[in-house]
Design an enzyme around this catalytic site. Sequence first.
Site, PDB file in Angstrom:
ATOM      1  N   ARG A 163       0.839  -1.221   0.000  1.00 22.73           N
ATOM      2  CA  ARG A 163       0.000   0.000   0.000  1.00 22.73           C
ATOM      3  C   ARG A 163       0.872   1.268   0.000  1.00 22.73           C
ATOM      4  O   ARG A 163       0.538   2.263   0.625  1.00 22.73           O
ATOM      5  CB  ARG A 163      -0.941   0.033   1.210  1.00 22.73           C
ATOM      6  CG  ARG A 163      -1.950  -1.090   1.273  1.00 22.73           C
ATOM      7  CD  ARG A 163      -2.968  -1.011   0.144  1.00 22.73           C
ATOM      8  NE  ARG A 163      -4.067  -1.919   0.374  1.00 22.73           N
ATOM      9  CZ  ARG A 163      -4.029  -3.230   0.123  1.00 22.73           C
ATOM     10  NH1 ARG A 163      -2.944  -3.766  -0.405  1.00 22.73           N
ATOM     11  NH2 ARG A 163      -5.083  -3.990   0.361  1.00 22.73           N
ATOM     12  N   SER A 237     -10.199  -0.594   3.754  1.00 24.66           N
ATOM     13  CA  SER A 237      -9.394  -0.791   4.970  1.00 24.66           C
ATOM     14  C   SER A 237      -8.892   0.555   5.462  1.00 24.66           C
ATOM     15  O   SER A 237      -8.236   1.274   4.714  1.00 24.66           O
ATOM     16  CB  SER A 237      -8.183  -1.670   4.674  1.00 24.66           C
ATOM     17  OG  SER A 237      -8.584  -2.945   4.264  1.00 24.66           O
ATOM     18  N   GLU A 333      -4.075   3.609   6.641  1.00 22.50           N
ATOM     19  CA  GLU A 333      -3.861   3.480   5.190  1.00 22.50           C
ATOM     20  C   GLU A 333      -4.434   4.696   4.470  1.00 22.50           C
ATOM     21  O   GLU A 333      -3.949   5.128   3.431  1.00 22.50           O
ATOM     22  CB  GLU A 333      -4.563   2.204   4.702  1.00 22.50           C
ATOM     23  CG  GLU A 333      -4.307   1.891   3.250  1.00 22.50           C
ATOM     24  CD  GLU A 333      -5.184   0.765   2.728  1.00 22.50           C
ATOM     25  OE1 GLU A 333      -5.980   1.026   1.822  1.00 22.50           O
ATOM     26  OE2 GLU A 333      -5.051  -0.361   3.226  1.00 22.50           O
TER      27      GLU A 333
HETATM   28  N1  EPU Z   1     -10.497 -10.877  10.528  1.00 20.14           N
HETATM   29  C1  EPU Z   1     -11.207 -10.956  11.704  1.00 20.14           C
HETATM   30  N2  EPU Z   1     -12.139  -9.988  11.949  1.00 20.14           N
HETATM   31  C2  EPU Z   1     -12.404  -8.982  11.080  1.00 20.14           C
HETATM   32  C3  EPU Z   1     -11.688  -8.920   9.868  1.00 20.14           C
HETATM   33  C4  EPU Z   1     -10.728  -9.881   9.627  1.00 20.14           C
HETATM   34  O1  EPU Z   1     -10.996 -11.834  12.521  1.00 20.14           O
HETATM   35  O2  EPU Z   1     -13.268  -8.155  11.370  1.00 20.14           O
HETATM   36  C5  EPU Z   1      -9.510 -11.932  10.245  1.00 20.14           C
HETATM   37  C6  EPU Z   1     -10.013 -12.847   9.134  1.00 20.14           C
HETATM   38  O3  EPU Z   1     -10.754 -13.905   9.642  1.00 20.14           O
HETATM   39  C7  EPU Z   1      -8.716 -13.327   8.529  1.00 20.14           C
HETATM   40  C8  EPU Z   1      -7.805 -12.123   8.657  1.00 20.14           C
HETATM   41  O4  EPU Z   1      -8.342 -11.340   9.707  1.00 20.14           O
HETATM   42  O5  EPU Z   1      -8.169 -14.378   9.259  1.00 20.14           O
HETATM   43  C9  EPU Z   1      -7.654 -11.347   7.388  1.00 20.14           C
HETATM   44  O6  EPU Z   1      -8.914 -10.857   6.947  1.00 20.14           O
HETATM   45  P1  EPU Z   1      -9.256 -10.638   5.381  1.00 20.14           P
HETATM   46  O7  EPU Z   1      -8.889 -11.827   4.600  1.00 20.14           O
HETATM   47  O8  EPU Z   1     -10.648 -10.126   5.307  1.00 20.14           O
HETATM   48  O9  EPU Z   1      -8.256  -9.548   4.881  1.00 20.14           O
HETATM   49  P2  EPU Z   1      -7.607  -8.276   5.567  1.00 20.14           P
HETATM   50  O10 EPU Z   1      -6.191  -8.579   5.914  1.00 20.14           O
HETATM   51  O11 EPU Z   1      -8.500  -7.804   6.669  1.00 20.14           O
HETATM   52  C10 EPU Z   1      -6.659  -7.290   3.353  1.00 20.14           C
HETATM   53  C11 EPU Z   1      -6.659  -5.961   2.651  1.00 20.14           C
HETATM   54  C12 EPU Z   1      -7.960  -5.731   1.894  1.00 20.14           C
HETATM   55  C13 EPU Z   1      -8.127  -6.856   0.892  1.00 20.14           C
HETATM   56  C14 EPU Z   1      -8.118  -8.195   1.648  1.00 20.14           C
HETATM   57  C15 EPU Z   1      -8.156  -9.381   0.707  1.00 20.14           C
HETATM   58  C16 EPU Z   1      -5.210  -4.510   3.922  1.00 20.14           C
HETATM   59  C17 EPU Z   1      -5.128  -3.367   4.868  1.00 20.14           C
HETATM   60  N3  EPU Z   1      -6.442  -4.896   3.606  1.00 20.14           N
HETATM   61  O12 EPU Z   1      -7.671  -7.218   4.372  1.00 20.14           O
HETATM   62  O13 EPU Z   1      -7.823  -4.518   1.179  1.00 20.14           O
HETATM   63  O14 EPU Z   1      -9.332  -6.714   0.162  1.00 20.14           O
HETATM   64  O15 EPU Z   1      -6.907  -8.327   2.423  1.00 20.14           O
HETATM   65  O16 EPU Z   1      -6.937  -9.472   0.029  1.00 20.14           O
HETATM   66  O17 EPU Z   1      -4.184  -5.011   3.461  1.00 20.14           O
HETATM   67  C18 EPU Z   1      -8.197  -2.151   1.245  1.00 20.14           C
HETATM   68  O18 EPU Z   1      -6.961  -2.011   1.190  1.00 20.14           O
HETATM   69  O19 EPU Z   1      -8.984  -1.157   1.297  1.00 20.14           O
HETATM   70  C19 EPU Z   1      -8.755  -3.502   1.309  1.00 20.14           C
HETATM   71  C20 EPU Z   1     -10.067  -3.724   1.488  1.00 20.14           C
END
Ligand code: EPU
Length: 337
Positions: A163, A237, A333
Amino acid sequence: MIQENINLQPHNTFGLESIAKNFASFNSIDELKALLTLNQTAQHELLVLGGGSNILLTKDFDGLVLKNDLMGIEVISEDSNQCLVKASAGEEWHEFVLYAIKNNLGGIENLSLIPGSVGASPMQNIGAYGVEIKDVFHELEALNIETLTIETFNAEQCSFGYRESVFKRTLKGKYVILNMTLNLTKVHELNTSYGAIENQLAEMEISKPTIKNVSDAVISIRQSKLPDPKKIGNSGSFFKNPVIGKKQFAALKEKFPNIAHYPLDEDHIKLAAGWLIDQAGWKGKTIENYGVHKNQALVLVNYGGANGQDIYNLSQAILESIQTIYGVTLEREVNII
Ligand code: EPU
């Protein structure tokens, strides 16, 4: 033409009200140059807006907002394996993804439905489901705000990170991105290794997916987890996933055995900020007309009429609580204006 006292509410996906003292949109490079020339005399603070999907407006803006409306998508060159496609910065990112899929060009299907404009996408190296812009990036053209000359940046010159790019760091506020050229595939290498995509494809009963199937799977996942900014104001995010050292991770894992994480390299681990914020009890928390989204704790939302400063204060309270509970420092972010 420069307009005065324009409400930026339609121009940011959080849907926050903020009055820009001066506002102009441009749909040609000449128009942009003319506006910048005028501003060299006026010396207003500048804010270049694309889709407004990565900003939190906490107050009125006393300078000049320039809305990038440069449009157009064209094929630059192609052979039997790949295709260089140039998209202007004002195009909506997801429209560009749909164009690629319609023309059977692969590489960005995992990046379906990300809000924002083409011009903003390299700035923060957008990423989702195992793919980032940098993986398909060829080059971009940007206008140097001081010299008014067009410069070309290759991937290395953009110094992409998670990012991150040079345009968020040392060159911040110095360039207006005009267009970006991506290297897309005609013979596709699908990236479905990200768990949620495989599950979704299985649910859709697809065993030999096309790029369209992958895009549809990503769209379903995003729609189930992330609020649609057209309905509930948000900026995706709000925080980045923090990276910590192995030693700190080992100590945390002892205390929180289920902690969500991804190994990054030999010495570093990336934590899921969404998990940390969720476990800290913030998920779904609503304060009047704003709060933390009920399905994804990384997303802060404006239910209508919220104030940007209040959302900022909420983000600060979350940041402090994560620091206290886990000893981990979150980084925003979203750009705070
Ligand atoms: N999780 C929770 N609770 C929550 C959210 C997530 O326990 O409320 C846990 C999930 O169960 C999982 C882990 O956290 O084990 C990761 O969650 P998720 O796969 O939803 O992805 P993320 O790391 O929360 C990142 C990006 C997103 C992108 C997704 C999918 C960042 C800051 N965010 O989210 O990007 O869509 O992966 O690749 O890197 C964005 O940048 O605006 C964005 C939405």
